[in-house]
Each structure stands twice: as structure tokens, then as C-alpha cells.
Write an enzyme that holds these catalytic residues in place. Structure first.
Site, PDB file in Angstrom:
ATOM      1  N   CYS A 157       0.890  -1.118   0.167  1.00 51.59           N
ATOM      2  CA  CYS A 157       0.042   0.167   0.026  1.00 51.59           C
ATOM      3  C   CYS A 157       0.958   1.434  -0.110  1.00 51.59           C
ATOM      4  O   CYS A 157       2.107   1.231   0.014  1.00 51.59           O
ATOM      5  CB  CYS A 157      -0.740  -0.198   1.041  1.00 51.59           C
ATOM      6  SG  CYS A 157      -1.940  -1.559   1.199  1.00 51.59           S
ATOM      7  N   ASN A 213       0.859   0.039   5.886  1.00 48.22           N
ATOM      8  CA  ASN A 213       1.178  -0.486   4.785  1.00 48.22           C
ATOM      9  C   ASN A 213       2.406  -1.883   5.214  1.00 48.22           C
ATOM     10  O   ASN A 213       3.031  -1.536   5.899  1.00 48.22           O
ATOM     11  CB  ASN A 213       2.198   0.453   4.043  1.00 48.22           C
ATOM     12  CG  ASN A 213       3.241  -0.103   2.645  1.00 48.22           C
ATOM     13  OD1 ASN A 213       4.078   0.500   2.589  1.00 48.22           O
ATOM     14  ND2 ASN A 213       2.912  -1.372   2.105  1.00 48.22           N
ATOM     15  N   GLY A 214       1.881  -2.847   4.776  1.00 42.61           N
ATOM     16  CA  GLY A 214       2.704  -4.209   4.984  1.00 42.61           C
ATOM     17  C   GLY A 214       1.554  -5.289   5.561  1.00 42.61           C
ATOM     18  O   GLY A 214       0.538  -5.248   5.006  1.00 42.61           O
ATOM     19  N   GLY A 256      -1.150   0.869  -4.923  1.00 43.68           N
ATOM     20  CA  GLY A 256      -2.168   0.198  -4.663  1.00 43.68           C
ATOM     21  C   GLY A 256      -3.458   0.943  -5.248  1.00 43.68           C
ATOM     22  O   GLY A 256      -3.613   2.156  -5.334  1.00 43.68           O
ATOM     23  N   TYR A 282      10.259  -4.043  -8.510  1.00 40.61           N
ATOM     24  CA  TYR A 282       9.208  -3.640  -9.174  1.00 40.61           C
ATOM     25  C   TYR A 282       8.039  -2.532  -8.738  1.00 40.61           C
ATOM     26  O   TYR A 282       7.654  -1.884  -9.173  1.00 40.61           O
ATOM     27  CB  TYR A 282       8.132  -4.794  -9.068  1.00 40.61           C
ATOM     28  CG  TYR A 282       6.850  -4.757  -9.582  1.00 40.61           C
ATOM     29  CD1 TYR A 282       6.416  -4.710 -10.957  1.00 40.61           C
ATOM     30  CD2 TYR A 282       5.607  -4.747  -8.789  1.00 40.61           C
ATOM     31  CE1 TYR A 282       5.205  -4.390 -11.423  1.00 40.61           C
ATOM     32  CE2 TYR A 282       4.388  -4.217  -9.181  1.00 40.61           C
ATOM     33  CZ  TYR A 282       4.177  -4.227 -10.646  1.00 40.61           C
ATOM     34  OH  TYR A 282       2.690  -4.115 -10.967  1.00 40.61           O
TER      35      TYR A 282
HETATM   36  P1  5GP Z   1       2.811 -12.786 -14.637  1.00 41.89           P
HETATM   37  O1  5GP Z   1       2.193 -12.865 -15.937  1.00 41.89           O
HETATM   38  O2  5GP Z   1       4.320 -13.562 -14.802  1.00 41.89           O
HETATM   39  O3  5GP Z   1       2.038 -13.585 -13.503  1.00 41.89           O
HETATM   40  O4  5GP Z   1       3.169 -11.448 -14.139  1.00 41.89           O
HETATM   41  C1  5GP Z   1       4.529 -10.881 -14.628  1.00 41.89           C
HETATM   42  C2  5GP Z   1       4.343  -9.369 -14.692  1.00 41.89           C
HETATM   43  O5  5GP Z   1       3.813  -8.927 -13.405  1.00 41.89           O
HETATM   44  C3  5GP Z   1       5.852  -8.438 -14.747  1.00 41.89           C
HETATM   45  O6  5GP Z   1       5.528  -7.516 -15.852  1.00 41.89           O
HETATM   46  C4  5GP Z   1       5.838  -7.577 -13.529  1.00 41.89           C
HETATM   47  O7  5GP Z   1       6.102  -6.300 -13.914  1.00 41.89           O
HETATM   48  C5  5GP Z   1       4.561  -7.879 -13.089  1.00 41.89           C
HETATM   49  N1  5GP Z   1       4.591  -7.743 -11.479  1.00 41.89           N
HETATM   50  C6  5GP Z   1       5.507  -8.384 -10.520  1.00 41.89           C
HETATM   51  N2  5GP Z   1       4.785  -8.194  -9.546  1.00 41.89           N
HETATM   52  C7  5GP Z   1       3.778  -7.598  -9.326  1.00 41.89           C
HETATM   53  C8  5GP Z   1       2.977  -7.198  -8.287  1.00 41.89           C
HETATM   54  O8  5GP Z   1       3.248  -7.434  -7.287  1.00 41.89           O
HETATM   55  N3  5GP Z   1       1.812  -6.415  -8.459  1.00 41.89           N
HETATM   56  C9  5GP Z   1       1.637  -6.284  -9.809  1.00 41.89           C
HETATM   57  N4  5GP Z   1       0.564  -5.640 -10.144  1.00 41.89           N
HETATM   58  N5  5GP Z   1       2.140  -6.735 -10.998  1.00 41.89           N
HETATM   59  C10 5GP Z   1       3.483  -7.229 -10.690  1.00 41.89           C
HETATM   60 MG    MG Z   2       5.229  -5.389 -15.488  1.00 41.06          MG
END
Ligand code: 5GP
Ligand code: MG
Length: 463
Positions: A7, A110-111, A36, A248
Site C-alpha cells: 500500500c 502498509n505491510g 495500490g 518492481y
Molecule cells: P505474470 O504474468 O508472470 O504473473 O506477471 C509478470 C508481470 O507482473 C511482470 O510484468 C511484472 O512487472 C508484474 N508484477 C510483478 N509483481 C507484481 C505485483 O506485485 N503486482 C503487480 N500488479 N504486478 C506485478
Molecule cells: Mg510488468
């Protein structure tokens, strides 16, 4: 269950009564929206009482001009939420505002706590009632139960909770920021016009015209009131900043614990190019999450970078929609390949991470359909093999493709000609921090805090 992000928090202690305080928080939350998108809320104290407004959806959907104008005051806290414990329902939106023996208290968290259920059951046996299914209410309840002043109550609360928490608390005349002793999630302090601001990420300061002062130390409780700043210290623990913030979560224009997120990602891409070189004509990023690493890869490999994938900028993160079918559609809604650039080329495709593998499989197929001759997928972090219990929603390990398959099987699954992951040493090197300072659990299973069983996101609903 999808992997979800942490968050975002933003708090302001203004030097004087401020009619536009909620608007400033609103813009700050806007800058933290990437952390979020499920719900947003702002609570404001005019030093007599606390008022708040919150709702499901994006910051821009939850608030309108009228709402913000009603929220005048001297202190404010705001929150954007992506659920970690508790489902996405209105009652779980934050800040949580409670009334207790010492008045009103607003809490934004957040956490993720790993022992929330135990605490909650203990409190319920003692007759306490809960209105939400988030672990943040457990924090509020522990503070409210304690019969001492707010700071002592916070101390007594944080001695009982385990896991990841960056917190903002607001009473009618105090703003308190807490970063857990491991420092899992970021939290930093800034100022503008004699006012203090606390935010999850420093990028929010740029947006609202504040100046970065410093990161909160792991285990720091920072009290802000009319007499200024007071800092308290919780007992020391192993420092464990979440490395995925660099991979990320965080914005590239944020700095966390002295490390530029942009530079960490850039270096990750450059080291990736050294570890997994490719004979290719073009480097293409998966925007936005792979963009910075792709620049690093291109600079290091001397292979030109091209905008081979165009992102629809009006679409949020595809993870918003949790069903598999919609997620698959989501990739095509979000990204379009540029045939003119791709056709006939050997492409290095750079992204930050593979979670379930669905995104990458689809992108590879899109590029093939555009005539890519070869596709070499390069990932600027190691395989995600373990669930996170500290604010990233990877509760079900089974869904993580790398928890069940090796790199060669994943390469086949996504249909790439080659696949290379940055190794853990490379990622650590890219951050400039040491292994000892980071939580690397999603990559190596080394959990800094004892973790509960898997799949507990809906733990309060399931009982
Ligand atoms: P996959 O389709 O392999 O499940 O998702 C990979 C993609 O999800 C990558 O492009 C990465 O940037 C993104 N991604 C990685 N971690 C997260 C996350 O915690 N939340 C979201 N919304 N996207 C994520
Ligand atoms: Mg991505």
C-alpha cells in the site's frame, strides 16, 4: 490469487490550519497510486475532531472537489490500498478511524502482520468486536486497549505485532509515523513551508513540492506535533528492506534508504546483460516495469533499444483484475507490439519479473505474430520461488511458476528462444546494499520473521 503490491501512505502535519490540506494529500496519493488501486482514503484532523472520506477505487474515483474541500484541518493522513490481509470490500478501506478512551485515532498501514489472527482471536475472547477483516484493525485495537498515552500505547502495540508495517497514526493533535524494526517497507520524511510530510516513497514529495529530509530508520517511531519532531527507537532487529521495492513496486524516481530505484534497476539491467548476453538486433522493454532495466541492458550490450511495445497509458496495472481470463485479455489491452520495428529482428525482451508466467507468454506470442525472428527473454530479477508474507500478495506458492518449474521449462512455457534471469548476487549488487540489509525471501525462502502457513490472505473471512 494474484500477486499484489504494497500500500501507499502519505501524512502531513501542517504548521497552521490549512484549507487545502486534503488536496495536498490527494496529489501525494496520486503519486503513490502505483502502490495500490483497490481503495483510497484521507482522514483530517482540525485539532478538535477527525473527519474522513474513503472508498473503493482509484484516488481520482474516490474523491471529488466537494469532498476535498470539506476536509480542512491541520493534520492529515492518506492511504491507497492493495489488499494483503482481508478482501477488497469497503469496510477494509483505510485510514481506519476509531473512537476510544482518549478520543479519536486514525490508522493507515502498509505491510502485513504475520500474527494478526492470533492477536485478534485473543482480543475477541476478551469480548472485543471487530468491524473489518484487515490486520490493520488489530493494530488500532491494541493501541486503543492500552490505558496509557499514545506513544506508550504504540510501544505496547508494536511489541506484540510481528511482520511488516509502516504505519501512520493520527490523533487530533499528533501525527505519528512508525517503521517496523526490520524496515521491510519504505517510509520517509520531508518538509515544505514549515510543514512536515511523511510518505511511503520520496517521489510523492516531488509531486507536492516538498523536500526530502530522510528515511525513517527501521524501528523508528516519529512523533510530530506543535513542539516539533521527536524520535523514539524500538529494539533492534535484523534489517530486511524488501528487495522487490527495487525490482518492481517503487517508482523509479524514488530513493529508498539512500538508494535510487532508477539506478538500481539500471544496474540490474546492465549486470543482466553481462550474465546473459544475447546475439540480437534490438532490445525491447516490457513497459513500464521493464523499461529502466532495458536501458541498462542496452547500454551494456550496445544493442540498440527500441520501443517495440507501446503501452496504452489509460490502463491501470493488469493485476487489478484478478480473474485469469481478464488478466489474459489485460495484457493485450495494455500492450501493443510495433510491427515496423519488430519484423525480422532478433529481439531481447526485458522485464522485471515473471510471476505466474502468463504475461510473458502472451507478449512473446504477440512479438512472434509481428515477425520477430528470435526472442531472448531477459528478467532483471531471479526466479520468484517463495510466497511473501510481508505485504506482497503471493500467498499461494503454487501459483508462482518458478516454484514448480526450472528455467528451461519456463522458457518452453513462454515460448522464448532463450531465457535468462539475473541471479541473486547480481540483484543485490545492483541495489548497492548488502545481503544482510535486504529481505530476499521471495527469491531464496530466507524469511526474516517466522511465517505462518500459506494462503492466509482471507484468514479472517475463512474462520
Ligand atoms: P505474470 O504474468 O508472470 O504473473 O506477471 C509478470 C508481470 O507482473 C511482470 O510484468 C511484472 O512487472 C508484474 N508484477 C510483478 N509483481 C507484481 C505485483 O506485485 N503486482 C503487480 N500488479 N504486478 C506485478
Ligand atoms: Mg510488468
Amino acid at each position: 490469487m494474484a500477486l499484489k503490491e504494497a500500500c501507499g501512505l502519505l501524512g502531513i502535519f501542517s504548521s497552521s490550519f490549512d484549507k487545502t490540506i486534503a488536496k495536498t494529500v490527494y496529489y501525494g496519493l496520486f503519486a503513490l497510486q502505483h502502490r495500490g488501486q483497490e481503495s483510497a482514503g484521507i482522514a483530517v484532523s482540525d485539532t478538535n475532531s477527525i473527519r474522513h472520506h474513503k472508498g473503493l477505487g482509484l484516488v481520482s474515483e474516490v474523491f471529488d472537489e466537494d469532498e476535498l474541500e470539506k476536509l480542512c484541518g491541520k493534520i492529515a493522513i492518506g492511504h491507497v490500498r492493495y489488499s494483503t490481509t482481508g478482501s477488497n470490500v469497503f469496510s477494509n478501506a483505510q485510514p481506519l478511524v476509531i473512537r476510544y478512551h482518549s478520543g479519536e485515532l486514525a490508522v493507515a498501514h502498509n505491510g502485513n502482520l504475520v500474527n494478526a489472527l492470533e492477536i485478534r482471536e485473543r482480543l475477541e475472547k476478551n469480548g472485543l468486536m471487530f468491524h473489518t477483516t484487515t490486520d490493520s484493525e488489530v493494530i488500532a485495537a491494541l493501541i486503543a486497549r492500552s490505558q496509557t498515552n499514545l506513544i506508550d500505547s504504540i510501544f505496547s502495540c508494536v511489541k506484540q505485532i510481528h511482520g511488516a508495517y509502516s504505519l501512520l497514526l493520527m490523533s487530533k493533535d499528533q501525527l505519528i509515523a512508525v517503521r517496523d524494526p526490520h524496515g521491510f517497507r519504505p517510509l520517509c520524511l520531508g518538509s515544505y513551508n514549515g510543514s512536515y510530510v511523511v510518505a511511503s516513497e520520496s517521489a510523492a514529495f516531488n509531486t507536492i513540492g516538498a523536500t526530502f529530509i530522510r528515511d525513517l530508520k527501521p524501528g523508528e517511531i516519529l512523533l510530530i506535533d506543535d513542539s516539533g519532531l521527536k524520535s523514539y527507537e524500538l529494539p533492534k532487529s535484523k534489517r530486511s528492506l524488501c528487495v522487490f521495492e527495487f525490482v518492481y513496486f517503487a517508482r523509479p524516481d524514488s530513493t529508498i534508504d539512500g538508494v535510487s530505484v532508477y539506478l538500481a534497476r539500471y544496474r540490474a539491467g546492465a549486470i543482466l546483460a553481462e550474465q546473459h548476453p544475447a546475439e540480437a538486433d534490438l532490445v525491447v522493454a516490457v513497459p513500464d516495469s521493464g523499461s529502466v532495466a532495458a536501458i541498462g541492458f542496452s547500454d551494456q550490450s550496445k544493442i540498440p533499444l527500441g520501443m517495440g511495445l507501446i503501452k496504452n497509458r489509460y490502463i491501470g496495472r493488469t493485476f487489478i483484475e484478478p480473474s485469469e481470463r481478464m488478466r489474459n485479455l489485460g495484457v493485450r489491452l495494455k500492450l501493443s507490439p510495433l510491427k515496423e520495428l519488430i519484423d525480422g529482428k532478433r529481439v531481447v525482451l526485458v522485464d522485471d519479473s515473471i510471476v505466474r508466467g502468463t504475461t510473458m507468454g502472451q507478449i512473446v506470442k504477440m512479438l512472434r505474430d509481428c515477425g520477430a525472428k528470435e526472442i531472448h527473454v531477459r528478467i532483471s530479477s531471479p526466479p520468484i520461488t517463495h510466497s511473501c508474507y510481508f505485504g506482497i500478495d503471493t500467498s499461494t506458492k503454487r501459483e508462482l511458476i518458478a516454484s514448480r518449474f526450472d528455467a528451461e521449462s519456463i522458457r518452453q512455457f513462454i515460448g522464448a528462444d532463450s531465457l535468462g534471469y539475473l541471479n541473486l548476487e547480481g540483484l543485490i549488487e545492483a541495489t548497492g546494499l548488502t545481503e544482510k540489509e535486504l529481505c530476499l525471501a521471495c527469491f531464496n525462502g530466507d524469511y526474516p520473521v517466522m511465517t505462518p502457513m500459506e494462503g492466509k490472505k482471507y484468514l479472517f473471512e475463512k474462520r
